[in-house]
Design a protein around this motif. Sequence first.
Motif, PDB file in Angstrom:
ATOM      1  N   VAL A 163       3.778   5.351  -3.537  1.00 56.81           N
ATOM      2  CA  VAL A 163       5.000   6.040  -3.976  1.00 56.81           C
ATOM      3  C   VAL A 163       5.237   5.816  -5.469  1.00 56.81           C
ATOM      4  CG1 VAL A 163       7.501   6.131  -3.706  1.00 56.81           C
ATOM      5  CG2 VAL A 163       6.039   5.927  -1.687  1.00 56.81           C
ATOM      6  N   ILE A 164       5.044   4.553  -5.930  1.00 55.47           N
ATOM      7  CA  ILE A 164       5.216   4.260  -7.356  1.00 55.47           C
ATOM      8  C   ILE A 164       4.221   5.057  -8.194  1.00 55.47           C
ATOM      9  CG2 ILE A 164       4.986   2.461  -9.109  1.00 55.47           C
ATOM     10  CD1 ILE A 164       6.058   0.465  -7.080  1.00 55.47           C
ATOM     11  N   SER A 165       2.977   5.087  -7.731  1.00 57.12           N
ATOM     12  CA  SER A 165       1.956   5.843  -8.466  1.00 57.12           C
ATOM     13  C   SER A 165       2.302   7.324  -8.507  1.00 57.12           C
ATOM     14  CB  SER A 165       0.585   5.636  -7.815  1.00 57.12           C
ATOM     15  OG  SER A 165       0.218   4.278  -7.839  1.00 57.12           O
ATOM     16  N   TYR A 166       2.785   7.843  -7.396  1.00 53.64           N
ATOM     17  CA  TYR A 166       3.185   9.253  -7.351  1.00 53.64           C
ATOM     18  C   TYR A 166       4.273   9.534  -8.381  1.00 53.64           C
ATOM     19  CZ  TYR A 166       5.360  13.532  -5.565  1.00 53.64           C
ATOM     20  OH  TYR A 166       5.893  14.790  -5.443  1.00 53.64           O
ATOM     21  N   ALA A 167       5.278   8.624  -8.441  1.00 50.71           N
ATOM     22  CA  ALA A 167       6.375   8.832  -9.382  1.00 50.71           C
ATOM     23  C   ALA A 167       5.890   8.717 -10.829  1.00 50.71           C
ATOM     24  CB  ALA A 167       7.480   7.808  -9.111  1.00 50.71           C
ATOM     25  N   VAL A 168       5.051   7.742 -11.106  1.00 52.23           N
ATOM     26  CA  VAL A 168       4.541   7.557 -12.470  1.00 52.23           C
ATOM     27  C   VAL A 168       3.668   8.726 -12.892  1.00 52.23           C
ATOM     28  CG1 VAL A 168       3.018   6.135 -13.903  1.00 52.23           C
ATOM     29  CG2 VAL A 168       4.712   5.046 -12.428  1.00 52.23           C
TER      30      VAL A 168
ATOM     31  N   ARG B   7      -8.792  13.263  10.841  1.00 45.53           N
ATOM     32  CA  ARG B   7      -9.293  12.068  10.150  1.00 45.53           C
ATOM     33  C   ARG B   7      -8.150  11.302   9.480  1.00 45.53           C
ATOM     34  NH1 ARG B   7     -13.896  13.520   6.144  1.00 45.53           N
ATOM     35  NH2 ARG B   7     -14.150  11.244   6.099  1.00 45.53           N
ATOM     36  N   TYR B   8      -7.180  12.032   8.989  1.00 44.14           N
ATOM     37  CA  TYR B   8      -6.014  11.363   8.398  1.00 44.14           C
ATOM     38  C   TYR B   8      -5.239  10.597   9.474  1.00 44.14           C
ATOM     39  CZ  TYR B   8      -1.634  10.700   5.843  1.00 44.14           C
ATOM     40  OH  TYR B   8      -0.530  10.143   5.247  1.00 44.14           O
ATOM     41  N   LEU B   9      -5.062  11.201  10.651  1.00 45.95           N
ATOM     42  CA  LEU B   9      -4.385  10.515  11.756  1.00 45.95           C
ATOM     43  C   LEU B   9      -5.192   9.298  12.217  1.00 45.95           C
ATOM     44  CD1 LEU B   9      -3.147  13.592  13.843  1.00 45.95           C
ATOM     45  CD2 LEU B   9      -1.816  12.145  12.279  1.00 45.95           C
TER      46      LEU B   9
ATOM     47  N   VAL C 100      -2.163  13.217  -7.527  1.00 45.10           N
ATOM     48  CA  VAL C 100      -0.746  12.872  -7.376  1.00 45.10           C
ATOM     49  C   VAL C 100      -0.366  12.795  -5.910  1.00 45.10           C
ATOM     50  CG1 VAL C 100       1.613  13.594  -7.878  1.00 45.10           C
ATOM     51  CG2 VAL C 100      -0.171  13.877  -9.610  1.00 45.10           C
ATOM     52  N   ARG C 101      -0.711  13.833  -5.134  1.00 43.57           N
ATOM     53  CA  ARG C 101      -0.347  13.849  -3.715  1.00 43.57           C
ATOM     54  C   ARG C 101      -1.151  12.831  -2.907  1.00 43.57           C
ATOM     55  NH1 ARG C 101      -0.028  19.302  -5.186  1.00 43.57           N
ATOM     56  NH2 ARG C 101       2.055  20.214  -4.891  1.00 43.57           N
ATOM     57  N   ALA C 102      -2.351  12.514  -3.354  1.00 43.64           N
ATOM     58  CA  ALA C 102      -3.161  11.520  -2.635  1.00 43.64           C
ATOM     59  C   ALA C 102      -2.453  10.174  -2.596  1.00 43.64           C
ATOM     60  CB  ALA C 102      -4.530  11.381  -3.305  1.00 43.64           C
ATOM     61  N   ASN C 103      -1.803   9.802  -3.689  1.00 46.81           N
ATOM     62  CA  ASN C 103      -1.069   8.535  -3.717  1.00 46.81           C
ATOM     63  C   ASN C 103       0.157   8.583  -2.809  1.00 46.81           C
ATOM     64  OD1 ASN C 103      -2.195   6.553  -5.920  1.00 46.81           O
ATOM     65  ND2 ASN C 103      -2.396   8.604  -6.784  1.00 46.81           N
ATOM     66  N   LEU C 104       0.814   9.715  -2.743  1.00 40.74           N
ATOM     67  CA  LEU C 104       1.971   9.835  -1.860  1.00 40.74           C
ATOM     68  C   LEU C 104       1.544   9.794  -0.395  1.00 40.74           C
ATOM     69  CD1 LEU C 104       5.024  10.268  -1.724  1.00 40.74           C
ATOM     70  CD2 LEU C 104       4.586  12.737  -1.680  1.00 40.74           C
ATOM     71  N   MET C 105       0.421  10.401  -0.060  1.00 43.02           N
ATOM     72  CA  MET C 105      -0.049  10.433   1.330  1.00 43.02           C
ATOM     73  C   MET C 105      -0.612   9.085   1.793  1.00 43.02           C
ATOM     74  SD  MET C 105       0.778  13.353   2.385  1.00 43.02           S
ATOM     75  CE  MET C 105      -0.063  13.349   3.961  1.00 43.02           C
TER      76      MET C 105
ATOM     77  N   GLY D 293       0.816  -1.206   0.000  1.00 44.80           N
ATOM     78  CA  GLY D 293       0.000   0.000   0.000  1.00 44.80           C
ATOM     79  C   GLY D 293       0.850   1.256   0.000  1.00 44.80           C
ATOM     80  N   ALA D 294       1.919   1.235   0.836  1.00 43.82           N
ATOM     81  CA  ALA D 294       2.818   2.391   0.875  1.00 43.82           C
ATOM     82  C   ALA D 294       3.628   2.503  -0.409  1.00 43.82           C
ATOM     83  CB  ALA D 294       3.748   2.273   2.084  1.00 43.82           C
TER      84      ALA D 294
END
Length: 511
Positions: free
Chosen positions: A219-224, A479-481, A420-425, A214-215
């Motif tokens: 990160v891969i999705s963010y980079a792609v 909510r994120y926490l 993009v940032r959603a995948n990194l988070m 999942g993590a």
Amino acid sequence: MPEQYELQKRAEHEPLRLLSGEDPVRDPDHPSNHTTAMPSLAHSHLSRSHSIPELDGVKSQDEDLNTRTVRKLDYVLLPYLCLLFLLNALDRTNIGNAETANFTRDAGLEPSDLNLAVALFFIFFVILQPVGATAGRKWGMATYVPTVMTLWGLCTAIHIWITKRWELISIRIFIGILEAGFYPTTVAYISLFYTRYEFARRLGFFYGQYALAGALGGVISYAVFKAFPTNDQTDGRDTTSEDARIRKWKSWQVLFALEGILTIIVAMIGFFWLPKQAKSAWFLRADERNWADIRIARERQGADAGHGQGYGIGAAESYQPRSSFEQGHNMEQNADGIEEEQEGLLSGQQHDEQSAVYHAGPSREAITFHKGLSTADVVDAVTDWKVWYLLVVNICSSVPSVAFTVFLPMIVKGLGFDSVRANLMMAPPFLCGFVVLLLFTWWSDKRKERIMPILCGLVINLIGLTGVVMLPSQAYLPRYLALCVLLSGSFVASPLTVAWLSGNMEGKYYD
């Protein structure tokens, strides 16, 4: 004194004969056939303050052999199996990452089509797990898993050409069918090489790849998505002059192609990397291969004999009545602080280990052989109510981890992040789940208990879920926490339930 000297010399040399492949001595005067003659010798000469140097040397050699064997399994076999599961999880969940890059819109589909395809995937995935596990056991891990993994890697890459609803549904169902037997087959394969209180930690690290995927998937999705942006991922920048290759390939197409091809390559390596049994493990020396069989056989023989406490490794040293001579030697070993994982595996009963490996003669397969299925195995699994009970518990405990690995990218995007940032988070919540899982499986093996870590993991899960549901919709950070807390407890119950069930199942031996 001549009798004492003879006993010492036999105890010194028999382990070395066994590990070199020779048959143990079996004569009427052998010490193992005269257990009643030992008490006075044991009590007068084997106290903790009077050790035998020759036996100490043998003990040290056995400890070193066990350490080397387990270390090679940990450094060569286990990491590759973890890589397989990591790619399995990526291929199962990357459709959620792709959707944040408008997969359904670009393919001419509706979001409801994606929901239906995911639902049907899991229906076939769950229902066909017994069939997949049976096929994996019948054909063997070393053949079955690389084959089905190559096929589902191909299906993952085929996503780049999807343009119709039935194509998406058909491919996801086919991937679900192929993946159904992967997890149970691989877990059973791992259990062939590790003792019960080595198993949970290794299984935790293996299952933790689901959280790590999942993590890493985020990160891969963010980079792609950064390298191959679409118009809505460029923060308003003009992309009309960008390279034609980037405009031609959608970011989600690159993601599917990359992960699919990677899966195929790693799966093909499995045909050469995975041993069919310990005796064919290319990364073990001859004595280590023999010991890899012996240590598992000794533990399972002890469990079958019904000795020992619970299902601990200590039970393994009781599968054959021992003399007081051997008992005194084991007491001395425990006093010297042998690592808990080795407890019961390095006792003084080497004279019967060859029969422990084969159980009924040399015609039997080694205990670590990767395939073999009898009618009795199927009947036992189907008719045992405890298996069905734990099956329901395991399914229920797996729902949060399975659901969030697919839909977390969209949930995080709903907290106000762009695609993009959603995948990194996504990475921090899954990393929390991975770390907590490793800690809880270590606790479980260290304390030799399963139920308390499982219950504590479910409590953490419930606390996080309550926060996600009850907190105001605009409270993005809390909510994120809460998501981080929820994912921290989501991965604990499933592997420990499997380890609990595996540790209480009777050992089986196959023709």
